[in-house]
Design a protein around this motif. Structure first.
Motif, mmCIF file in Angstrom:
data_model
loop_
_atom_site.group_PDB
_atom_site.id
_atom_site.type_symbol
_atom_site.label_atom_id
_atom_site.label_comp_id
_atom_site.label_asym_id
_atom_site.label_seq_id
_atom_site.Cartn_x
_atom_site.Cartn_y
_atom_site.Cartn_z
ATOM 1 N N UNK A 169 -11.260 10.646 -6.241
ATOM 2 C CA UNK A 169 -12.087 9.978 -6.782
ATOM 3 C C UNK A 169 -11.159 8.738 -7.517
ATOM 4 N N UNK A 170 -10.922 7.777 -8.228
ATOM 5 C CA UNK A 170 -10.520 6.579 -9.043
ATOM 6 C C UNK A 170 -8.781 7.078 -9.299
ATOM 7 N N UNK A 171 -8.787 8.417 -9.393
ATOM 8 C CA UNK A 171 -7.130 9.196 -10.197
ATOM 9 C C UNK A 171 -6.239 9.922 -8.412
ATOM 10 N N UNK A 172 -5.619 9.670 -8.357
ATOM 11 C CA UNK A 172 -4.161 9.986 -7.529
ATOM 12 C C UNK A 172 -3.666 11.441 -8.261
ATOM 13 N N UNK A 173 -4.396 13.023 -7.290
ATOM 14 C CA UNK A 173 -3.470 13.950 -7.801
ATOM 15 C C UNK A 173 -2.073 14.008 -7.491
ATOM 16 N N UNK A 191 -0.478 0.327 -8.893
ATOM 17 C CA UNK A 191 -0.597 -0.967 -8.491
ATOM 18 C C UNK A 191 -1.634 -0.531 -7.179
ATOM 19 N N UNK A 192 -1.936 0.309 -6.925
ATOM 20 C CA UNK A 192 -2.623 0.318 -5.385
ATOM 21 C C UNK A 192 -4.001 0.450 -6.455
ATOM 22 N N UNK A 193 -4.154 0.602 -7.811
ATOM 23 C CA UNK A 193 -5.656 1.076 -8.434
ATOM 24 C C UNK A 193 -5.696 2.191 -8.184
ATOM 25 N N UNK A 194 -5.032 3.030 -7.940
ATOM 26 C CA UNK A 194 -5.197 4.744 -7.735
ATOM 27 C C UNK A 194 -3.893 5.616 -8.858
ATOM 28 N N UNK A 195 -4.362 5.051 -10.064
ATOM 29 C CA UNK A 195 -3.591 5.589 -10.853
ATOM 30 C C UNK A 195 -2.996 6.919 -11.185
ATOM 31 N N UNK A 196 -1.958 7.882 -10.778
ATOM 32 C CA UNK A 196 -1.366 9.329 -11.136
ATOM 33 C C UNK A 196 -2.672 9.656 -12.180
#
Length: 340
Positions: free
Chosen positions: A92-96, A331-336
Motif C-alpha cells: 500500500x502507501x507505506x514501506x515495510x 521524499x518518495x511519498x511512501x514513508x516507512x
C-alpha cells in the motif's frame, strides 16, 4: 482473457455472463476494482468468440492476455494487492522494513538483535530457523527450536515474524509464523509451492538466482492457483558473470514487476550483494525504484555470526541506514510504517 465490465453492469447480468463463460470449461475470476470490475478467464479461451462477449450489454471491452501467468497478472487485477501482516500493510502507501539475523543462533543473540531492530524502526522481524547452505557441514539452523525463539521475540517486540521453510514435512511447525519465506533455491520446488497455496498465510517468494522474472511470476502462479493470493515477490539478486559481489541486484526488476504484477515487491540488498558496505546504497536504490519493502540482515555481533556475517549490519549501522531509508521513503511519498 480479460473482460472489463461497464460500471452500469447489474449483478444479474454479470452472473448470466459468468454462467455462459463457464460453459466453455474455463475458470472465471471476478475482480472488483476501485474504478472498474473485471472478469479474468483462466483456461483454453481459443473457442470463445470475443465478439459474442462484446455483444453483452454489461461488457465494456475484451482483451486477450498473452502471458502464461493469470492470477499474478496486473491485467487481471489492476489494483495493487495490499496484505495485512499483523497490522502492517504491505503493498500500500507505506514501506515495510523486515530486519533481523540471517540465522537464529541463540536466545540472547536473537532477542538483542530483535530489540535493536525495532528501536531503529524495523516493522517485521526476520530470522532463519532452517538454513539451506551450500556445504552440508555448515550451520543448518536451530530448526523447530529456532521457530520457538522467533515466536518469543515476537511476543517481546510485537514484530510479526518472517522465516524460511525448506520442506513440506515442516509445514505444521509454521502454524504461528506470520510470513512463510520461500528461499531462492526452492523457488521452483513446485510441490512445496502448491502446498503453500493451500494454506492461509502470506508467502514471501524469493527470485531464484538464475531465474527470469517470468519464471518468478509463474512460481507465484503455482501458489495462487491453489487458492492463496497472499504472495509477496522478492528480488534478491541474480547470478551473473560479475565476481565482485555475491549476486547482481536487479533494480530494474522492481519497476518491471510493478508493471507486470499487482503483488507487493520486497528487495533483499543483503543477499543481493553479500557485502555489508553495499547494503545501504542498494537499500536506497530499491526505495527509489518503488519497492514495497526491504529485507535487511542485522546481527548483534556479525564477526561471530554462524552464517553470512559479511553481509549483516551491526545494530548501529542498521540504525544509521534506517535514518536515510526513512528520509528517502518520505521524499518518495511512501514513508516507512510507524511500528508504534
Amino acid at each position: 482473457m480479460v473482460i472489463v465490465l461497464k460500471n452500469t453492469a447489474t449483478k444479474q447480468q454479470v452472473n448470466e455472463l459468468v454462467s455462459w463463460l463457464e460453459g466453455y470449461s474455463v475458470k472465471t475470476n471476478l475482480v472488483q476494482g476501485v474504478h472498474s470490475n473485471i472478469i479474468g478467464l483462466i483456461g483454453d479461451t481459443v473457442h470463445i468468440d470475443i465478439e459474442a462477449i462484446e455483444a453483452n450489454d454489461c461488457v465494456e471491452a475484451v482483451r486477450r492476455v498473452q502471458e502464461p501467468y493469470k492470477n499474478a497478472n496486473r491485467k487481471f487485477h489492476p489494483d495493487n494487492t495490499v496484505l495485512d501482516i499483523g497490522g502492517r500493510l504491505i503493498g500500500g502507501s507505506k514501506t515495510q522494513i523486515i530486519a533481523g539475523p540471517c540465522s537464529v543462533e541463540s536466545e540472547k543473540q536473537l532477542m538483542e538483535t530483535a530489540i535493536a531492530c525495532k528501536q531503529a524502526g524495523a516493522t517485521m522481524l526476520r530470522g532463519g530457523a532452517f538454513k539451506p547452505r551450500t556445504s552440508p557441514y555448515s550451520f543448518q539452523g536451530m530448526r523447530e527450536e529456532g521457530i520457538q525463539l522467533l515466536l518469543k521475540a515476537k511476543k517481546e517486540t510485537g514484530l510479526p515474524i518472517v522465516t524460511e521453510i525448506m520442506s513440506l514435512a515442516h509445514i505444521d511447525m509454521f502454524a504461528e509464523v506470520d510470513v512463510i519465506q520461500v528461499g531462492a533455491r526452492n523457488m521452483q520446488n513446485f510441490e512445496l509451492l502448491k502446498a503453500l497455496g493451500r494454506c492461509d498465510k502470506p508467502i514471501l517468494l524469493k527470485r531464484g538466482l538464475s531465474s527470469t522474472l517470468e519464471e518468478l511470476l509463474m512460481s507465484a502462479e503455482y501458489i495462487m492457483s491453489e487458492g492463496n493470493s497472499k504472495v509477496i515477490l522478492c528480488e534478491r539478486g541474480i547470478r551473473t558473470f560479475e565476481p565482485m559481489t555475491r549476486n547482481t541486484l536487479d533494480i530494474s526488476a522492481v519497476a518491471l514487476l510493478k508493471q507486470k504484477s499487482h503483488l507487493p515487491i520486497v528487495v533483499d540488498p543483503s543477499h543481493a550483494t553479500g557485502l555489508v558496505k553495499l547494503v545501504e546504497p542498494m537499500s536506497l536504490a530499491a526505495v527509489a525504484a518503488g519497492c514495497d519493502g526491504l529485507e535487511i540482515e542485522v546481527h548483534c555481533d556479525p564477526k561471530k555470526a554462524l552464517s553470512d556475517g559479511s553481509q549483516q549490519l551491526t545494530p548501529q549501522a542498521f540504525a544509521d541506514t534506517m535514518k536515510k531509508i526513512k528520509a528517502l521513503a518520505e521524499f518518495m511519498g511512501k514513508p516507512v510504517d510507524d511500528v508504534e
